[in-house]
Design a protein around this motif. Structure first.
Motif, PDB file in Angstrom:
ATOM      1  N   ARG A 127      11.493  37.470  35.903  1.00  0.00           N
ATOM      2  CA  ARG A 127      10.884  38.156  34.773  1.00  0.00           C
ATOM      3  C   ARG A 127      11.809  39.263  34.283  1.00  0.00           C
ATOM      4  N   GLY A 128      12.223  39.163  33.016  1.00  0.00           N
ATOM      5  CA  GLY A 128      13.098  40.174  32.453  1.00  0.00           C
ATOM      6  C   GLY A 128      14.528  40.034  32.941  1.00  0.00           C
ATOM      7  N   TRP A 129      15.248  41.161  32.949  1.00  0.00           N
ATOM      8  CA  TRP A 129      16.664  41.148  33.294  1.00  0.00           C
ATOM      9  C   TRP A 129      16.978  41.805  34.626  1.00  0.00           C
ATOM     10  N   GLU A 130      16.244  42.825  35.010  1.00  0.00           N
ATOM     11  CA  GLU A 130      16.619  43.611  36.187  1.00  0.00           C
ATOM     12  C   GLU A 130      16.748  42.793  37.468  1.00  0.00           C
ATOM     13  N   PRO A 131      15.854  41.810  37.734  1.00  0.00           N
ATOM     14  CA  PRO A 131      16.016  41.053  38.982  1.00  0.00           C
ATOM     15  C   PRO A 131      17.352  40.329  39.089  1.00  0.00           C
ATOM     16  N   LEU A 132      17.997  40.066  37.942  1.00  0.00           N
ATOM     17  CA  LEU A 132      19.262  39.340  37.980  1.00  0.00           C
ATOM     18  C   LEU A 132      20.366  40.157  38.635  1.00  0.00           C
ATOM     19  N   SER A 133      20.304  41.479  38.536  1.00  0.00           N
ATOM     20  CA  SER A 133      21.360  42.301  39.132  1.00  0.00           C
ATOM     21  C   SER A 133      21.418  42.090  40.640  1.00  0.00           C
ATOM     22  N   HIS A 134      20.273  41.971  41.276  1.00  0.00           N
ATOM     23  CA  HIS A 134      20.241  41.717  42.725  1.00  0.00           C
ATOM     24  C   HIS A 134      20.612  40.266  43.022  1.00  0.00           C
ATOM     25  N   LEU A 135      20.182  39.351  42.158  1.00  0.00           N
ATOM     26  CA  LEU A 135      20.473  37.936  42.376  1.00  0.00           C
ATOM     27  C   LEU A 135      21.964  37.674  42.255  1.00  0.00           C
ATOM     28  N   PHE A 136      22.626  38.256  41.274  1.00  0.00           N
ATOM     29  CA  PHE A 136      24.055  38.053  41.093  1.00  0.00           C
ATOM     30  C   PHE A 136      24.842  38.655  42.255  1.00  0.00           C
ATOM     31  N   LYS A 137      24.323  39.735  42.810  1.00  0.00           N
ATOM     32  CA  LYS A 137      25.026  40.396  43.903  1.00  0.00           C
ATOM     33  C   LYS A 137      24.976  39.563  45.185  1.00  0.00           C
ATOM     34  N   ASP A 138      23.847  38.903  45.413  1.00  0.00           N
ATOM     35  CA  ASP A 138      23.643  38.215  46.688  1.00  0.00           C
ATOM     36  C   ASP A 138      23.857  36.705  46.627  1.00  0.00           C
ATOM     37  N   CYS A 139      23.797  36.120  45.432  1.00  0.00           N
ATOM     38  CA  CYS A 139      23.822  34.667  45.329  1.00  0.00           C
ATOM     39  C   CYS A 139      25.253  34.141  45.411  1.00  0.00           C
ATOM     40  N   ASP A 140      25.425  32.961  46.031  1.00  0.00           N
ATOM     41  CA  ASP A 140      26.761  32.423  46.219  1.00  0.00           C
ATOM     42  C   ASP A 140      27.223  31.551  45.062  1.00  0.00           C
ATOM     43  N   PHE A 141      26.448  31.479  43.954  1.00  0.00           N
ATOM     44  CA  PHE A 141      26.925  30.609  42.877  1.00  0.00           C
ATOM     45  C   PHE A 141      27.935  31.290  41.965  1.00  0.00           C
ATOM     46  N   LEU A 142      28.124  32.603  42.086  1.00  0.00           N
ATOM     47  CA  LEU A 142      29.134  33.238  41.251  1.00  0.00           C
ATOM     48  C   LEU A 142      30.553  32.761  41.555  1.00  0.00           C
ATOM     49  N   PRO A 143      30.944  32.592  42.827  1.00  0.00           N
ATOM     50  CA  PRO A 143      32.294  32.101  43.085  1.00  0.00           C
ATOM     51  C   PRO A 143      32.452  30.610  42.816  1.00  0.00           C
ATOM     52  N   ALA A 144      31.383  29.922  42.380  1.00  0.00           N
ATOM     53  CA  ALA A 144      31.465  28.476  42.185  1.00  0.00           C
ATOM     54  C   ALA A 144      32.410  28.096  41.065  1.00  0.00           C
ATOM     55  N   VAL A 145      32.638  29.009  40.102  1.00  0.00           N
ATOM     56  CA  VAL A 145      33.628  28.746  39.073  1.00  0.00           C
ATOM     57  C   VAL A 145      34.999  28.796  39.721  1.00  0.00           C
ATOM     58  N   GLU A 146      35.822  27.811  39.431  1.00  0.00           N
ATOM     59  CA  GLU A 146      37.128  27.681  40.069  1.00  0.00           C
ATOM     60  C   GLU A 146      37.960  28.936  39.873  1.00  0.00           C
ATOM     61  N   ASP A 147      38.524  29.456  40.969  1.00  0.00           N
ATOM     62  CA  ASP A 147      39.370  30.630  40.873  1.00  0.00           C
ATOM     63  C   ASP A 147      40.657  30.286  40.130  1.00  0.00           C
ATOM     64  N   SER A 148      41.205  31.277  39.435  1.00  0.00           N
ATOM     65  CA  SER A 148      42.438  31.061  38.682  1.00  0.00           C
ATOM     66  C   SER A 148      43.292  32.307  38.777  1.00  0.00           C
ATOM     67  N   ASN A 149      44.590  32.134  39.108  1.00  0.00           N
ATOM     68  CA  ASN A 149      45.492  33.272  39.187  1.00  0.00           C
ATOM     69  C   ASN A 149      46.050  33.666  37.829  1.00  0.00           C
ATOM     70  N   SER A 150      45.927  32.766  36.879  1.00  0.00           N
ATOM     71  CA  SER A 150      46.415  33.069  35.529  1.00  0.00           C
ATOM     72  C   SER A 150      45.438  32.512  34.519  1.00  0.00           C
ATOM     73  N   ARG A 151      45.339  33.159  33.382  1.00  0.00           N
ATOM     74  CA  ARG A 151      44.391  32.772  32.344  1.00  0.00           C
ATOM     75  C   ARG A 151      44.839  31.486  31.669  1.00  0.00           C
ATOM     76  N   ARG A 152      43.954  30.491  31.617  1.00  0.00           N
ATOM     77  CA  ARG A 152      44.234  29.261  30.886  1.00  0.00           C
ATOM     78  C   ARG A 152      43.916  29.479  29.418  1.00  0.00           C
ATOM     79  N   ASP A 153      44.583  28.714  28.553  1.00  0.00           N
ATOM     80  CA  ASP A 153      44.297  28.791  27.128  1.00  0.00           C
ATOM     81  C   ASP A 153      42.941  28.168  26.856  1.00  0.00           C
TER      82      ASP A 153
END
Length: 326
Positions: A294-320
């Motif tokens: 509900r709303g936005w505030e709960p997302l701050s805790h979810l983003f901090k603890d959830c493991d899906f944030l690193p699911a985007v492939e890491d990159s050492n350099s910016r792709r076009d």
């Protein structure tokens, strides 16, 4: 990242179910109750900024705000999510736009009744005052179209006169059922096409939408189409269409701002150089998380603890993201 568009006050009513006409909904009503009522900052670009702030980006909002008593609430709420508002244009003696929102706990639907009495839209001259060298990405909400076309031209001219640095990437959102939005398609580097806009144009699915929209874009542009519970698709610059499924929560709680969340999360990933297929996957994951709270505030805790944030492939350099950005 600079998000250009609308901000308003959302007056949210969370009810057991959507009320029937002439029905009284109160906090003690047995048939249909009002479980909560709150003010929340709304508007597509404003919501984009909220999510970008929660994800750890440095978003700025550019739009008009009425000099009414709601101004303090809106500016304080932006600050709460680390959104910079130094560029906002305040119009005194105007009424603050507002939306009355009914959220149904039974279905998760959101019904919005919006009113904007007299607040002027942002002008091209307002936009010219922004120092674009401070930004790597400018996202435009699909409204105020004639002025947005002029603002995009300002960004193009900036890119053309600063060829020694990476160009500012331009994205637009096509959401509403308005024919004039088509004029934005050939202007942007990244185009987000909503299901509602696609169906308004007579398209029946994501693949057809992307093919049709892509035929009108600039060379090298990226077209992204979210489709609710069916996930999202994007067309790579090589011509391949990539898709990902949705990530629905165990229970749909609040769908208000889900589309804005997808766009913001996708931009967040793209701006870091991640591939489009990884970025829309990330967008769907974050949007799915949003629908479950509900709303936005709960997302701050979810983003901090959830493991899906690193699911985007890491990159050492910016792709076009796009091939042609000047």
């Amino acid at each position: 990242m600079l998000c250009v568009g609308h901000v308003c006050v959302d007056m949210i009513n969370i009810c057991s179910s959507y009320p029937e006409e002439d029905q009284k909904v109160g906090t003690t009503t047995k048939v249909n109750r009002c479980h909560d009522q709150r003010w929340q900052r709304g508007g597509n670009a404003a919501n984009n900024c909220t999510v970008l702030g929660l994800l750890g980006a440095k978003p700025s909002f550019l739009g008009t705000i009425a000099g009414s008593h709601e101004k303090t609430f809106l500016l304080d709420d932006f600050a709460k999510y680390n959104v910079d508002t130094k560029h906002v244009v305040v119009h005194e003696d105007c009424d603050c736009p507002a939306s009355c929102v009914i959220l149904s706990m039974e279905t998760g639907s959101r019904t919005i009744i919006h009113s904007n009495k007299n607040l002027p839209e942002l002008t091209v001259e307002d936009f010219r005052k922004v120092d674009l060298s401070s930004y790597t990405w400018v996202h435009f909400e699909g409204r105020n179209v004639s002025n947005v076309v002029g603002m995009i031209e300002v960004v193009r001219k900036h890119n053309g006169s600063h060829k020694d640095v990476k160009p500012v990437i331009i994205s637009v959102e096509l959401e509403k059922s308005k024919p004039e939005l088509s004029s934005l398609i050939p202007k942007a580097d990244v185009i987000f096409v909503s299901k509602d806009y696609a169906q308004f144009q007579g398209y029946t699915d994501m693949a057809q939408t992307i093919d049709k929209i892509h035929s009108e874009t600039r060379p090298g542009s990226l077209v992204i189409c979210p489709w609710g519970e069916k996930g999202a698709s994007a067309r790579l610059k090589e011509g391949q269409i990539v898709s990902c499924h949705a990530f629905p929560p165990d229970q749909v709680v609040d769908t208000l701002g889900a589309g804005d969340t997808f766009i913001a999360a996708s931009i967040f990933a793209l701006a870091q150089g991640h591939k489009p297929e990884d970025s829309i996957l990330f967008g769907c994951r974050v949007a799915g998380a949003k629908v479950g709270v509900r709303g936005w505030e709960p997302l701050s805790h979810l983003f901090k603890d959830c493991d899906f944030l690193p699911a985007v492939e890491d990159s050492n350099s910016r792709r076009d993201v796009v091939m042609n950005t000047t």
